[in-house]
Scaffold this active site. Sequence first.
Site, mmCIF file in Angstrom:
data_model
loop_
_atom_site.group_PDB
_atom_site.id
_atom_site.type_symbol
_atom_site.label_atom_id
_atom_site.label_comp_id
_atom_site.label_asym_id
_atom_site.label_seq_id
_atom_site.Cartn_x
_atom_site.Cartn_y
_atom_site.Cartn_z
ATOM 1 N N TYR A 1 0.817 -1.213 0.000
ATOM 2 C CA TYR A 1 0.000 0.000 0.000
ATOM 3 C C TYR A 1 0.857 1.272 0.000
ATOM 4 C CZ TYR A 1 -4.514 -2.370 0.648
ATOM 5 O OH TYR A 1 -5.660 -3.106 0.462
ATOM 6 N N PHE B 1 -5.604 7.543 6.963
ATOM 7 C CA PHE B 1 -6.099 6.210 7.336
ATOM 8 C C PHE B 1 -5.037 5.119 7.189
ATOM 9 C CE2 PHE B 1 -7.386 6.779 2.822
ATOM 10 C CZ PHE B 1 -6.805 5.659 2.234
ATOM 11 N N ARG C 1 -12.055 -5.489 -10.828
ATOM 12 C CA ARG C 1 -12.484 -4.342 -10.006
ATOM 13 C C ARG C 1 -14.009 -4.219 -9.993
ATOM 14 N NH1 ARG C 1 -9.004 -1.215 -6.811
ATOM 15 N NH2 ARG C 1 -10.241 0.616 -7.316
ATOM 16 N N THR D 1 -14.738 1.039 -3.760
ATOM 17 C CA THR D 1 -13.946 1.016 -2.521
ATOM 18 C C THR D 1 -14.858 1.132 -1.297
ATOM 19 O OG1 THR D 1 -12.131 2.041 -3.725
ATOM 20 C CG2 THR D 1 -12.023 2.145 -1.316
ATOM 21 N N ARG E 1 -18.083 -6.563 -2.548
ATOM 22 C CA ARG E 1 -18.220 -5.595 -1.446
ATOM 23 C C ARG E 1 -19.678 -5.191 -1.240
ATOM 24 N NH1 ARG E 1 -13.059 -2.063 -3.541
ATOM 25 N NH2 ARG E 1 -11.416 -3.082 -2.336
ATOM 26 N N HIS F 1 -9.272 -7.036 -1.975
ATOM 27 C CA HIS F 1 -8.423 -6.117 -2.743
ATOM 28 C C HIS F 1 -8.346 -6.590 -4.176
ATOM 29 C CE1 HIS F 1 -4.892 -3.911 -4.149
ATOM 30 N NE2 HIS F 1 -4.511 -5.062 -4.675
HETATM 31 P P1 GDP Z 1 -9.260 0.031 -3.437
HETATM 32 O O1 GDP Z 1 -8.269 -0.017 -4.577
HETATM 33 O O2 GDP Z 1 -10.681 0.026 -3.902
HETATM 34 O O3 GDP Z 1 -9.023 -1.052 -2.419
HETATM 35 O O4 GDP Z 1 -9.058 1.444 -2.705
HETATM 36 P P2 GDP Z 1 -7.723 2.284 -2.398
HETATM 37 O O5 GDP Z 1 -6.553 1.744 -3.142
HETATM 38 O O6 GDP Z 1 -8.062 3.722 -2.594
HETATM 39 O O7 GDP Z 1 -7.519 2.061 -0.825
HETATM 40 C C1 GDP Z 1 -6.982 0.845 -0.354
HETATM 41 C C2 GDP Z 1 -7.785 0.414 0.853
HETATM 42 O O8 GDP Z 1 -7.629 1.396 1.878
HETATM 43 C C3 GDP Z 1 -9.294 0.334 0.641
HETATM 44 O O9 GDP Z 1 -9.707 -0.878 0.071
HETATM 45 C C4 GDP Z 1 -9.812 0.503 2.045
HETATM 46 O O10 GDP Z 1 -9.734 -0.713 2.790
HETATM 47 C C5 GDP Z 1 -8.819 1.493 2.631
HETATM 48 N N1 GDP Z 1 -9.335 2.867 2.514
HETATM 49 C C6 GDP Z 1 -9.418 3.640 1.403
HETATM 50 N N2 GDP Z 1 -9.960 4.831 1.681
HETATM 51 C C7 GDP Z 1 -10.224 4.817 3.006
HETATM 52 C C8 GDP Z 1 -10.793 5.762 3.912
HETATM 53 O O11 GDP Z 1 -11.181 6.868 3.532
HETATM 54 N N3 GDP Z 1 -10.910 5.366 5.214
HETATM 55 C C9 GDP Z 1 -10.500 4.154 5.652
HETATM 56 N N4 GDP Z 1 -10.643 3.843 6.952
HETATM 57 N N5 GDP Z 1 -9.959 3.229 4.836
HETATM 58 C C10 GDP Z 1 -9.828 3.557 3.535
HETATM 59 MG MG MG Z 2 -6.233 0.334 -4.631
#
Ligand code: GDP
Ligand code: MG
Length: 151
Positions: A51, A59, A87, A93, A104, A117
């Site tokens: 990540y 976060f 996706r 997300t 989800r 993920h």
């Molecule tokens: P994804 O690719 O859809 O998984 O989303 P991202 O790559 O933007 O973020 C990775 C992961 O971080 C997400 O799947 C969530 O578990 C977490 N996450 C993202 N945005 C937030 C947020 O605003 N708050 C919190 N608590 N977790 C977040």
């Molecule tokens: Mg992502």
Amino acid sequence: MSTEQTYIMVKPDGVQRGLVGDIISRFEKRGYKLVGLKMATPGKDHLEKHYADLSSKAFFPGLISYMNSGPVVGMVWEGRDAVKTGRVMLGATDPLKSDPGSIRGAYALEVGRNVCHGSDTVENAQKEIKLWFPEGLNSWTSAAYNWVYEK
Ligand code: GDP
Ligand code: MG
């Protein structure tokens, strides 16, 4: 449309809630080919690498501790348009904004507990596959190929 590989992972909440089989099943039934699969508890450093793009987010510490709270199940699925379609199968997300037919949308309510993920681009998929499967993947010919693809 091209044949791609994508990295899909059941997060610790998905493992704890018994969703591994369902998530595998959705990709398998859709027609994707499984070329890598393992349960792993890789630790904080590895999860921070996974990540890395999000390290400046507020976060981030919570995300790493959530991801480090138990084993995950990582897999690589191969097939047509696997990254983008993967996706779509995961959903948005934020689970409250996810289509109810998505993983989800069916099983989660909070962004911080969104059960799975999936790689967001072909380039990131390649990076994630290298990070999670440094030993390489499995190359095999699916007997179902001609029943899944017209050509
Ligand atoms: P994804 O690719 O859809 O998984 O989303 P991202 O790559 O933007 O973020 C990775 C992961 O971080 C997400 O799947 C969530 O578990 C977490 N996450 C993202 N945005 C937030 C947020 O605003 N708050 C919190 N608590 N977790 C977040
Ligand atoms: Mg992502």
